[in-house]
Write a protein that holds these residues in place. Structure first.
Motif, PDB file in Angstrom:
ATOM      1  N   SER A 162      40.557  46.949  24.422  1.00 16.46           N
ATOM      2  CA  SER A 162      41.495  47.005  25.477  1.00 16.46           C
ATOM      3  C   SER A 162      42.563  46.142  24.898  1.00 16.46           C
ATOM      4  N   GLN A 163      43.892  46.727  25.481  1.00 18.72           N
ATOM      5  CA  GLN A 163      45.227  46.029  24.872  1.00 18.72           C
ATOM      6  C   GLN A 163      46.178  45.888  26.230  1.00 18.72           C
ATOM      7  N   LEU A 164      46.625  44.722  26.545  1.00 20.86           N
ATOM      8  CA  LEU A 164      47.530  44.321  27.688  1.00 20.86           C
ATOM      9  C   LEU A 164      49.065  43.897  26.800  1.00 20.86           C
ATOM     10  N   ILE A 165      49.780  44.721  27.515  1.00 19.93           N
ATOM     11  CA  ILE A 165      51.137  44.609  27.320  1.00 19.93           C
ATOM     12  C   ILE A 165      51.472  44.571  25.752  1.00 19.93           C
ATOM     13  N   GLU A 166      50.878  45.234  24.981  1.00 22.48           N
ATOM     14  CA  GLU A 166      50.972  45.576  23.476  1.00 22.48           C
ATOM     15  C   GLU A 166      50.741  43.990  22.754  1.00 22.48           C
ATOM     16  N   ASN A 167      50.207  42.961  23.394  1.00 22.92           N
ATOM     17  CA  ASN A 167      50.348  41.788  22.677  1.00 22.92           C
ATOM     18  C   ASN A 167      48.773  41.139  22.541  1.00 22.92           C
TER      19      ASN A 167
END
Length: 470
Positions: A162-167
């Motif tokens: 999982s990745q949130l807001i690319e960061n």
């Protein structure tokens, strides 16, 4: 009774094991994550309300109960696309392979990708930037096998990234386990139990989020309508452990000639209810197109999938090769499935009293034909029954008593048998028909009718068949 006891024992064992898993992997406070990507993308399941714990033979069973993949026919590959809120979407590809032999089993592999859509970030200096709000990737490997003639057990291992807001990135590993038990008499009733998403947590820097661990249960029942159509009814539900919420669903699927399917369902959520609708179409025995929709006040969700079967059914030690062999095997499977759903009975030529054997046989054929047309029973063909009786050196061709019905029933291996007698007075015929339970010799249904010609019994047989089938 033994099957039910065994099923209960397995439920207790699974519950104990999974309670231990929950204590091991879900300690501490936290929130659930990955709920969207971990939900089943199955279009058929969505059409019947989202339930599929006790629905087997579908490669999308890997998402709800891996025990269902042991009954996959042939090699199958399927893709599905679904819309969500705003600009987000989810896409999935599933591959399944069923193998039949001494131990029937199935394997499946699935990948899903969730795109949360763009998100605008505004900075203090007045600038802004569009980024991907969330992206999730899920890979699953499932395996299932029959551990008994009527019990299938399956397991999944899954990897979630999982990745949130690319960061903010995180990953987790989880496990599923499930069981499906079916009644041994006619295969119509199935019970399913599964535990899902027991594993490690997702950790975004210092924030820890547990996966949505749940216990799922359901039952399905097939109602035969005739030889070409049936109705699958489903009751399903799951308990989300961390939220302490129970989600329920009801659904049904009407199958016409095993080619066209109409589906409907009701989802009962803690805060609302919603209806689901769906349909499916089978083309050239190899291709399936399925559509489903869930209109609601939040968003109208749509799913569409395309499934292709190929390669024939693989057997342990041999493969089905060639198109003719492949189609022949599919026809045999359909016939086997139908014969196991329908209760098998035998119809013995009625005894003639003051009438010829020919007249009694004609009336027997009238009733036998109507019973076949109704489709409530699997009627043994007369020629096959005569051959079995001849091989057993049983010479009596007519039967009107419970004693001979029990003998014939045991020879041809049925639990119920239809016997009767046709008699005549000066101007009228009288027909008596009895349905006998072979194990006890008890007459469980009896019908009497009167006619003034043999031909009249053709119409009378329709109403007799209807009443016997109820």
């Amino acid at each position: 009774m033994k099957t039910i006891k065994m099923f209960y024992k397995i439920i207790i064992i699974l519950s104990c094991l999974l309670t231990g898993f929950n204590c091991l992997y879900a300690k501490g406070a936290g929130s659930n994550s990955g709920e969207n990507i971990l939900q089943s993308p199955g279009v058929r399941q969505m059409g019947i309300g989202g339930g599929g714990t006790a629905v087997s033979g579908d490669i999308y069973s890997i998402y709800q109960n891996p025990a269902g993949i042991s009954i996959i026919s042939e090699k199958q590959v399927s893709s599905v696309l679904e819309n969500g809120l705003s600009n987000d979407y989810k896409a999935s590809i599933v591959f399944g392979h069923g193998v039949s032999g001494q131990n029937k089993y199935g394997i499946a592999f699935a990948v899903s990708y969730f795109n949360g859509g763009p998100m605008e970030i505004n900075y203090i200096d007045g600038t802004s930037k569009n980024v991907l709000s969330q992206s999730d990737f899920l890979a699953m490997l499932g395996w299932s096998m029959y551990t008994a003639s009527n019990i299938s057990m399956g397991y999944n291992i899954k990897y979630l990234s999982s990745q949130l807001i690319e960061n903010y990135n995180s990953s987790a590993v989880a496990f599923d386990a499930g069981i499906i038990a079916e009644n041994t008499t006619n295969k119509r009733l199935k019970l399913g139990l599964a535990a899902q998403n027991f594993g490690t947590s997702l950790k975004y820097r210092s924030k820890k989020e547990t996966l949505p661990a749940l216990i799922r249960g359901g039952l399905s029942y097939i109602i035969p309508i005739d030889t070409k159509s049936s109705l699958l009814t489903v009751i399903d539900g799951f308990y989300l452990i961390d939220e302490s919420n129970f989600y329920k669903s009801l659904g049904a699927e009407y199958s016409m000639s095993d080619r066209f399917f109409l589906r409907g369902g009701l989802k009962i959520l803690p805060d609302r209810r919603s209806f689901t609708f769906g349909m499916g179409l089978k083309l050239y025995e190899k291709y399936n197109i399925d559509l489903a929709s869930e209109p609601n006040s939040i968003n109208n969700i749509y799913k569409v999938s395309f499934t292709m079967k190929f390669g024939g059914i693989e057997h342990a030690g041999s493969k089905v090769i060639g198109q003719k062999q492949e189609l022949s095997k599919l026809e045999e499977e359909k016939k086997y499935e139908y014969e196991n759903i329908m209760e098998k009975i035998a119809v013995v030529d009625f005894e003639g009293k003051s009438v010829s054997h020919t007249d009694a046989s004609i009336v027997t054929d009238f009733l036998r034909t109507e019973l076949v047309n109704i489709g409530a029973f699997n009627i043994i063909e007369k020629n096959n029954m005569d051959k079995i009786l001849a091989d057993a050196l049983f010479q009596q061709s007519e039967c009107s008593t419970s004693d001979c019905a029990v003998v014939i029933g045991k020879i041809v291996n049925v639990k119920k048998i239809l016997i009767g007698s046709l008699s005549k007075t000066d101007d009228a015929y009288f027909l008596t028909v009895n349905l006998v339970e072979v194990d006890t010799g008890k007459v469980i249904k009896s019908e009497d009718s009167k006619a003034y010609s043999i031909e009249e019994f053709k119409d009378i047989s329709k109403s007799i068949a209807q009443r016997i089938s109820q």
